[in-house]
Design a protein around this motif. Structure first.
Motif, PDB file in Angstrom:
ATOM      1  N   GLN A  64       0.892  -1.165   0.000  1.00 52.25           N
ATOM      2  CA  GLN A  64       0.000   0.000   0.000  1.00 52.25           C
ATOM      3  C   GLN A  64       0.928   1.212   0.000  1.00 52.25           C
ATOM      4  N   PHE A  65       0.718   2.120  -0.943  1.00 48.65           N
ATOM      5  CA  PHE A  65       1.630   3.252  -1.131  1.00 48.65           C
ATOM      6  C   PHE A  65       0.884   4.561  -0.905  1.00 48.65           C
ATOM      7  N   ARG A  66       1.546   5.492  -0.231  1.00 50.33           N
ATOM      8  CA  ARG A  66       0.959   6.797   0.099  1.00 50.33           C
ATOM      9  C   ARG A  66       1.724   7.923  -0.593  1.00 50.33           C
ATOM     10  N   THR A  67       0.978   8.910  -1.053  1.00 49.44           N
ATOM     11  CA  THR A  67       1.585  10.116  -1.616  1.00 49.44           C
ATOM     12  C   THR A  67       1.109  11.307  -0.797  1.00 49.44           C
ATOM     13  N   ASN A  68       1.860  12.379  -0.852  1.00 51.78           N
ATOM     14  CA  ASN A  68       1.458  13.636  -0.222  1.00 51.78           C
ATOM     15  C   ASN A  68       2.142  14.740  -1.012  1.00 51.78           C
ATOM     16  N   ASN A  69       1.444  15.259  -2.015  1.00 47.94           N
ATOM     17  CA  ASN A  69       2.042  16.207  -2.939  1.00 47.94           C
ATOM     18  C   ASN A  69       1.506  17.618  -2.740  1.00 47.94           C
ATOM     19  N   LYS A  70       2.374  18.569  -2.990  1.00 49.79           N
ATOM     20  CA  LYS A  70       2.021  19.987  -2.937  1.00 49.79           C
ATOM     21  C   LYS A  70       2.468  20.631  -4.241  1.00 49.79           C
ATOM     22  N   THR A  71       1.780  21.719  -4.612  1.00 43.26           N
ATOM     23  CA  THR A  71       2.195  22.468  -5.789  1.00 43.26           C
ATOM     24  C   THR A  71       1.950  23.948  -5.562  1.00 43.26           C
ATOM     25  N   ASN A  72       2.592  24.757  -6.342  1.00 40.29           N
ATOM     26  CA  ASN A  72       2.416  26.195  -6.319  1.00 40.29           C
ATOM     27  C   ASN A  72       1.023  26.530  -6.858  1.00 40.29           C
ATOM     28  N   ALA A  73       0.216  27.198  -6.063  1.00 38.00           N
ATOM     29  CA  ALA A  73      -1.136  27.569  -6.491  1.00 38.00           C
ATOM     30  C   ALA A  73      -1.227  29.045  -6.873  1.00 38.00           C
ATOM     31  N   PHE A  74      -0.107  29.750  -6.806  1.00 34.09           N
ATOM     32  CA  PHE A  74      -0.114  31.173  -7.096  1.00 34.09           C
ATOM     33  C   PHE A  74      -0.543  31.424  -8.533  1.00 34.09           C
ATOM     34  N   ASN A  75      -1.477  32.323  -8.701  1.00 36.34           N
ATOM     35  CA  ASN A  75      -1.971  32.744 -10.018  1.00 36.34           C
ATOM     36  C   ASN A  75      -2.669  31.608 -10.783  1.00 36.34           C
ATOM     37  N   THR A  77      -6.349  29.017 -10.619  1.00 38.84           N
ATOM     38  CA  THR A  77      -7.600  28.754  -9.916  1.00 38.84           C
ATOM     39  C   THR A  77      -7.381  27.535  -9.027  1.00 38.84           C
ATOM     40  N   ASP A  78      -8.224  27.365  -8.017  1.00 34.91           N
ATOM     41  CA  ASP A  78      -8.113  26.183  -7.158  1.00 34.91           C
ATOM     42  C   ASP A  78      -8.216  24.910  -7.987  1.00 34.91           C
ATOM     43  N   LYS A  79      -9.120  24.889  -8.941  1.00 36.76           N
ATOM     44  CA  LYS A  79      -9.309  23.700  -9.767  1.00 36.76           C
ATOM     45  C   LYS A  79      -8.051  23.386 -10.567  1.00 36.76           C
ATOM     46  N   GLU A  80      -7.454  24.389 -11.203  1.00 32.70           N
ATOM     47  CA  GLU A  80      -6.237  24.172 -11.987  1.00 32.70           C
ATOM     48  C   GLU A  80      -5.112  23.637 -11.109  1.00 32.70           C
ATOM     49  N   ALA A  81      -4.914  24.262  -9.948  1.00 30.51           N
ATOM     50  CA  ALA A  81      -3.845  23.832  -9.046  1.00 30.51           C
ATOM     51  C   ALA A  81      -4.108  22.419  -8.535  1.00 30.51           C
ATOM     52  N   CYS A  82      -5.360  22.122  -8.201  1.00 29.73           N
ATOM     53  CA  CYS A  82      -5.702  20.801  -7.673  1.00 29.73           C
ATOM     54  C   CYS A  82      -5.566  19.714  -8.737  1.00 29.73           C
ATOM     55  N   GLN A  83      -5.955  20.009  -9.949  1.00 29.93           N
ATOM     56  CA  GLN A  83      -5.793  19.026 -11.014  1.00 29.93           C
ATOM     57  C   GLN A  83      -4.311  18.754 -11.265  1.00 29.93           C
ATOM     58  N   TRP A  84      -3.501  19.792 -11.237  1.00 28.53           N
ATOM     59  CA  TRP A  84      -2.074  19.621 -11.481  1.00 28.53           C
ATOM     60  C   TRP A  84      -1.423  18.779 -10.382  1.00 28.53           C
ATOM     61  N   VAL A  85      -1.726  19.090  -9.122  1.00 22.82           N
ATOM     62  CA  VAL A  85      -1.102  18.353  -8.019  1.00 22.82           C
ATOM     63  C   VAL A  85      -1.650  16.924  -7.947  1.00 22.82           C
ATOM     64  N   PHE A  86      -2.896  16.712  -8.359  1.00 23.04           N
ATOM     65  CA  PHE A  86      -3.453  15.364  -8.435  1.00 23.04           C
ATOM     66  C   PHE A  86      -2.649  14.526  -9.433  1.00 23.04           C
ATOM     67  N   LEU A  87      -2.357  15.103 -10.595  1.00 23.08           N
ATOM     68  CA  LEU A  87      -1.570  14.381 -11.596  1.00 23.08           C
ATOM     69  C   LEU A  87      -0.159  14.076 -11.078  1.00 23.08           C
ATOM     70  N   SER A  88       0.382  14.959 -10.274  1.00 21.50           N
ATOM     71  CA  SER A  88       1.684  14.710  -9.670  1.00 21.50           C
ATOM     72  C   SER A  88       1.611  13.530  -8.701  1.00 21.50           C
ATOM     73  N   ALA A  89       0.548  13.458  -7.906  1.00 21.25           N
ATOM     74  CA  ALA A  89       0.360  12.336  -6.981  1.00 21.25           C
ATOM     75  C   ALA A  89       0.143  11.032  -7.756  1.00 21.25           C
ATOM     76  N   ILE A 131      -0.408  27.486  -2.023  1.00 24.49           N
ATOM     77  CA  ILE A 131      -0.105  26.066  -2.180  1.00 24.49           C
ATOM     78  C   ILE A 131      -1.387  25.254  -2.264  1.00 24.49           C
ATOM     79  N   ALA A 132      -1.362  24.212  -3.101  1.00 21.76           N
ATOM     80  CA  ALA A 132      -2.454  23.236  -3.156  1.00 21.76           C
ATOM     81  C   ALA A 132      -1.844  21.861  -2.891  1.00 21.76           C
ATOM     82  N   GLY A 133      -2.628  20.984  -2.248  1.00 26.31           N
ATOM     83  CA  GLY A 133      -2.102  19.674  -1.902  1.00 26.31           C
ATOM     84  C   GLY A 133      -3.100  18.556  -2.105  1.00 26.31           C
TER      85      GLY A 133
END
Length: 159
Positions: A64-75, A77-89, A131-133
């Protein structure tokens, strides 16, 4: 001069309040996985199954593997930042599966701030001003993708 002094004294308090925003929302897995960049980031060699989604029989379980990712949310939208960090996870899940020789990650759940949330359709993301995570947990496995049904588990050799 006194007014200016109080503005400088209180400025950090206002700044901290503005930066401390942490909005937790649910976003669509299918919408995010349908984005153009998701195909190029994740490829198609590893299958992903969210929540309690049905999947082919398991031939081998790894970890069982866990991720915990963060990304720069500056400039962004919440949706854009969340989709990007989701893809990173998701990329982390994919990389773990590849490194173990697995072909799938199943039972993927959101685990934002250690609050386990099961959904077949959505993931949780916390977004602030800067930041978004996204935190995910999933089981890395090898699935029988031949379409065979396991009638007798002794039919398969486990490593």
């Amino acid at each position: 001069m006194k007014k200016l002094f109080f503005i400088f004294l209180l400025y950090p308090l206002f700044l901290q309040t503005a930066v401390a925003r942490d909005t937790i929302e649910n976003y669509s897995v299918s919408d995010t996985m349908a984005l153009e960049q998701s195909k190029s980031i994740l490829g198609d060699d590893i299958s992903f199954y969210f929540g309690n989604t049905e999947h082919p029989p398991i031939l081998k379980s790894y970890v069982q593997f866990r991720t915990n990712n963060k990304t720069n949310a500056f400039n962004k939208t919440d949706k854009e930042a969340c989709q990007w960090v989701f893809l990173s996870a998701m990329k982390e899940l994919r990389n773990k599966a590849r490194s173990l020789g697995a072909n799938a990650v199943i039972n993927i759940k959101s685990n934002y701030r250690d609050n386990l949330t099961v959904s077949d359709n959505t993931f949780q993301c916390g977004a602030g001003a800067l930041i978004a995570g996204v935190a995910l947990v999933g089981d890395v496995v090898t699935l029988d993708k031949t379409g065979a049904v396991i009638n007798d588990p002794s039919d398969y050799q486990y490593e």
